[in-house]
Design a protein around this motif. Structure first.
Motif: not given
Length: 904
Positions: A772-773, A819-821, A836, A841, A844-845, A897
């Motif tokens: 994902e990242m 910050e991170a998933p 991140v 992000e 994306r989310l 998130q």
């Protein structure tokens, strides 16, 4: 000990097969106390070469043979070849023609001597090729249908059936090949759709009241007509039934008859009846007491039964002459294009002519009933079971079997004649002349090849002598064959074996599908899509492949088309896959009841599988044996043992059900995934730890050695080579083929399985986060977890190694950065610690949230619809509810998130 870095299948295969054969590893023990297992090789033609169908079926047979041999059974794979009367005689005759010689000029004895010379020089091609495929037949018992003892069995069977009144000589309608000038079996006739015509011919009424117009696709047989038939309920013609017609171009008259088999919708509803040259007409003629008139010579020229002006004409020249004469007499009413099925000899390509002929016949009615009985009583089982209907259909519609052929190569019929034509049947000429009391001449004909091959189950085991092999291997265990010869060979073996031995020939019949190309087309030389299994084993360059596929073609346009397709499909030619990869491919495709679409990509994948197994073995062999006492097995050691035990159970089950595809899949998943991808990686951490190294090293070798034995039936060469490197000391010098097949032995250990499944889920969760990242799999990162962290106890070092982590932080605060998933796996929240790009992000989310909402709405719409809930199967409704639950959980996680990120 060490292995070469590169797996070279050709070198291994060339080494091991001669070793196995020289040591006698394929011979049965003949110990009557040991359970027997036997497979009869369907004898390939001595003229043949190994094609894809052979390679496929031989792979399955060999897998069964090796499996049961390793189970400790008394195993015989009875090999041999068929003399293939027509095919062999044609081949040698063509060789003679190329030298300006012929069969007739040589004479029978000299010609047969030439055939035997050819057989000795070139007749074992296919058996040499079988060795390349790894077929573990007992070659010391290889038989040929014209071997002296098998020929004696054929003679005895013929004589006994004759004395029982089941074999007789008579005149009946047969398939006649005018080019070969012999009767041929239905199996040797191929019917193809071809363009033709439907001729409407006027047959004048004798009473002078006009004509009946008859539609026919074969005007050349008109001169052999004995009636015109109509349907009794056809109002157009019912008043003419019993009337007489003038047969055009002759001085004969024929009747109008009524028969319910006539199709009023075909042509004009009137059909000509020519019993001597049409199978349906022959039956109709028998029903109505009509006398057949044969109008053809053996080479399909018109004989003296026709008017003088047509005698001697070849049948198709006669057709045109008759059409012209009918037109000149105003008897040709109409000609229409018509597509019809044309029967041609599969060897000669000549149009087959139904022909009345004096032949030897076997009345199979009584034997057929017995063959049905043993199947209905369960003495023989078909796999898949639906093929029993084909068997029943054919045996329920038996015709007398024409067993004579007008050839020289084959089993000469044991019948002799005196000058008056009186026949004497005996086992030899001396006995026949003793019966007659005078000199006799032997029948010139030979027996149909299928007659001798029908005796294969017991003649190869020594019958009529009472041998140990007959007691141990009859009935054989399973016959592996194609559906196309269920009647021509399978049913006839059942008839003959039950009649002469009182036993069935085999317990089970495993019916395979046909091997087709990747698009599902039948492989044929004319289509240009044939694959040679040896080319897949050894490889072939593009130019050689093109030449191989086009050299035999006479039509330049067809050759050009096939060349173009071949170059497009195989621009680099075909690489060498090796025997093991090819065999594993065949096994993986062997699903029940389906034809096989053969795709080279599968071969490529299983060549990689061989490389994977080779490299895993190299890793194991490179590990030095650690010093010290064995330690308690780790959870990983216990888990791989459990997975191996489950695999062993599954392989036994799948072999018992002839599910070779599932055997292959089970082995592939265990070796590639469980052993190589997981356990070998886990072992690397354990080998580095003195507290676990001893047991890990022993487990690695033990699991690998057992897996090699488990895989041997499908991939004999690579497993033998590798097993010799890891074999236990007490087995050194032997062959893996003679080692015991693994048996399940462990007590279930659910705790180890559950722990490993959790670990695998955590590793996959970390890999999902990396994906994902867009983080490289090689980059090491710290991991922060929250939730049910107690499940991680004792597993952190595995997770760090497999997920490429620098550490695992289970501290309570801070829990997870915003910050991170985050991914949740089994109540454990996981987050890679990495910088991140917050706006990216959030974008994306947001997309992921919107997409997930759509899926939730779709699921809700279905489940809110009473029609779906009430009518769909319960399992489908349950699956949809489970999908909704997963989407809602994913949506909740994404929204959490997003909420964190948007507060930054």
């Amino acid at each position: 000990m060490s292995l070469a870095k590169i797996f070279d299948p050709q070198a291994i295969e060339a080494h091991w097969y001669p070793v196995w054969e020289a040591r006698g590893d394929f011979k049965p023990s003949l110990d009557p106390q040991t359970p027997a297992y036997c497979i009869l090789l369907p004898p390939p033609n001595v003229t043949g070469t190994l094609h894809m169908g052979h390679a496929f079926q031989h792979t399955l047979m060999d897998a069964l043979i090796r499996y049961h041999r390793m189970k400790g059974e008394n195993v015989l794979w009875q090999a041999g070849t068929d003399h293939a009367g027509i095919a062999t005689q044609m081949l040698v005759e063509r060789q003679l023609e190329a030298k300006g010689e012929g069969r007739a000029t040589l004479g029978r004895e000299a010609f047969l001597e030439r055939v035997w010379q050819w057989k000795e020089q070139s007749g074992s091609t296919i058996t040499r090729q079988m060795r390349r495929l790894g077929s573990s037949c007992d070659w010391t018992r290889e038989r040929f249908t014209l071997d002296e003892d098998l020929s004696q069995a054929v003679t005895q069977v013929f004589v006994r059936l004759y004395r029982e009144g089941l074999i007789y000589r008579g005149q009946r309608l047969v398939n006649w090949d005018p080019h070969l000038q012999t009767a041929v079996s239905d199996l040797e006739v191929e019917a193809h759709e071809e363009s033709g015509h439907l001729w409407h011919i006027r047959y004048p009424r004798v009473d002078g009241q006009g004509y009946l117009v008859v539609a026919t696709t074969r005007p050349e047989t008109l001169l052999g007509d004995v009636a015109v038939a109509v349907h009794p309920a056809d109002e157009r013609y019912c008043n003419l039934i019993g009337h007489a017609l003038h047969l055009p171009l002759t001085d004969r008259t024929i009747p109008v008859i009524a028969d319910e088999s006539v199709d009023p919708a075909f042509g004009t509803g009137c059909v000509k009846i020519t019993p001597a040259h049409d199978f349906n007409d022959y039956q109709m003629g028998k029903r109505h007491g009509l006398t057949p008139i044969n109008i053809f010579t053996p080479d399909a020229h018109l004989n003296d039964q026709v008017p003088p002006e047509y005698r001697g004409l070849e049948r198709f020249r006669a057709r045109q002459r008759l059409i012209d004469d009918l037109a000149a007499r105003n008897l040709l009413a109409e000609v229409k294009p018509h597509t019809l099925m044309i029967p041609r000899g599969d060897r000669s390509g000549a149009v087959i002519e139904p022909m009345l002929s004096d032949q030897w016949f076997l009345d199979t009615e009584r034997m057929g009933q017995e063959a049905l009985r043993v199947v209905h009583e369960g003495q023989i089982r078909f796999v898949p079971g639906n093929w029993i209907h084909t068997y029943e259909h054919w045996l329920g519609n038996l015709q007398h079997w024409c067993i004579s052929r007008q050839l020289w190569w084959g089993h000469r019929i044991p019948a002799w004649y005196d000058d008056a034509g009186q026949v004497y049947v005996a086992e030899n000429q001396q006995e026949a002349e003793r019966q007659a009391g005078k000199p006799l001449r032997q029948d010139d004909d030979v027996l149909d090849t299928w007659f001798s091959s029908a005796l294969w189950p017991f003649s190869t085991l020594g019958w009529p002598t009472d041998t140990p092999e007959l007691h141990q291997f009859l009935p054989s265990s399973v016959l592996v064959t194609g559906f196309d010869i269920i009647f021509f060979w399978v049913a006839r073996m059942v008839m003959m074996t039950t009649h002469f031995t009182g036993q069935v020939p085999f317990r089970e019949v495993f019916v395979t599908g046909l091997v087709r190309d990747a698009q599902g087309h039948k492989m044929s030389k004319s289509r240009g899509n044939v694959l040679d299994p040896l080319d897949l084993i050894d490889g072939i360059d593009l130019e050689s492949l093109v030449t191989k596929r086009t050299a035999h073609l006479m039509d330049p346009r067809q050759a050009e088309k096939i060349e173009k397709a071949t170059r497009a499909e195989f621009p680099q030619g075909i690489p060498a896959f090796g025997t093991d990869a090819l065999r594993f491919t065949f096994a993986s495709l062997a699903t029940h009841g389906r034809d096989i679409k053969f795709d080279l990509q599968r071969c490529d994948g299983y060549r990689n599988f061989c490389n994977k197994l080779w490299n895993a073995t190299r890793f194991v062999l490179m590990q030095e044996t650690p010093e010290g006492l064995a330690q308690s097995p780790t959870v990983a050691d216990r888990w791989i043992g459990q997975r191996l035990d489950a695999t062993i159970r599954a392989v036994h089950e799948h072999f018992a059900q002839y599910r070779f595809d599932l055997v292959a899949r089970t082995l592939y998943e265990f070796i590639w995934e469980d052993f190589c991808d997981w356990y070998v990686e886990l072992a690397k951490t354990q080998l580095a730890n003195p507290d676990t190294a001893v047991t890990t090293h022993a487990t690695l070798r033990s699991i690998l050695e057992t897996a090699l034995r488990l895989t041997h039936p499908l991939m004999p060469f690579i497993t033998e080579e590798l097993w010799q490197q890891v074999a236990p000391l007490d087995a050194m010098g032997s062959s893996i083929a003679l080692q015991p097949f693994p048996q399940p032995a462990l007590v279930p250990d659910p705790a180890a399985n559950e722990a490993m499944e959790r670990l695998k889920a955590w590793v996959n969760g970390c890999r999902t986060l990396r994906g994902e990242m867009n983080i490289s799999p090689a980059e090491r990162l710290p991991l922060k977890v929250a939730g049910a962290t107690q499940a991680l106890l004792g597993m952190e070092h595995y997770l760090m190694h497999l997920a490429r982590l620098t550490g695992v932080d289970t501290s309570a605060t801070p829990l997870l950065s915003v910050e991170a998933p985050v991914v949740t796996v089994d109540h454990l929240q996981m987050q890679l610690q990495v910088q991140v790009d917050v706006p990216a992000e959030i974008e994306r989310l947001t997309k992921q949230r919107d997409k997930t909402r759509i899926e939730v709405e779709r699921c809700c719409a279905k489940l809110d619809n009473p029609g779906f809930v009430d009518r769909a199967p319960a399992t489908v409704v349950t699956q949809e509810r489970e999908r909704l639950a997963r989407f809602r959980q994913s949506l909740a996680e994404v929204e959490v998130q997003l909420a964190r990120l948007t507060t930054l």
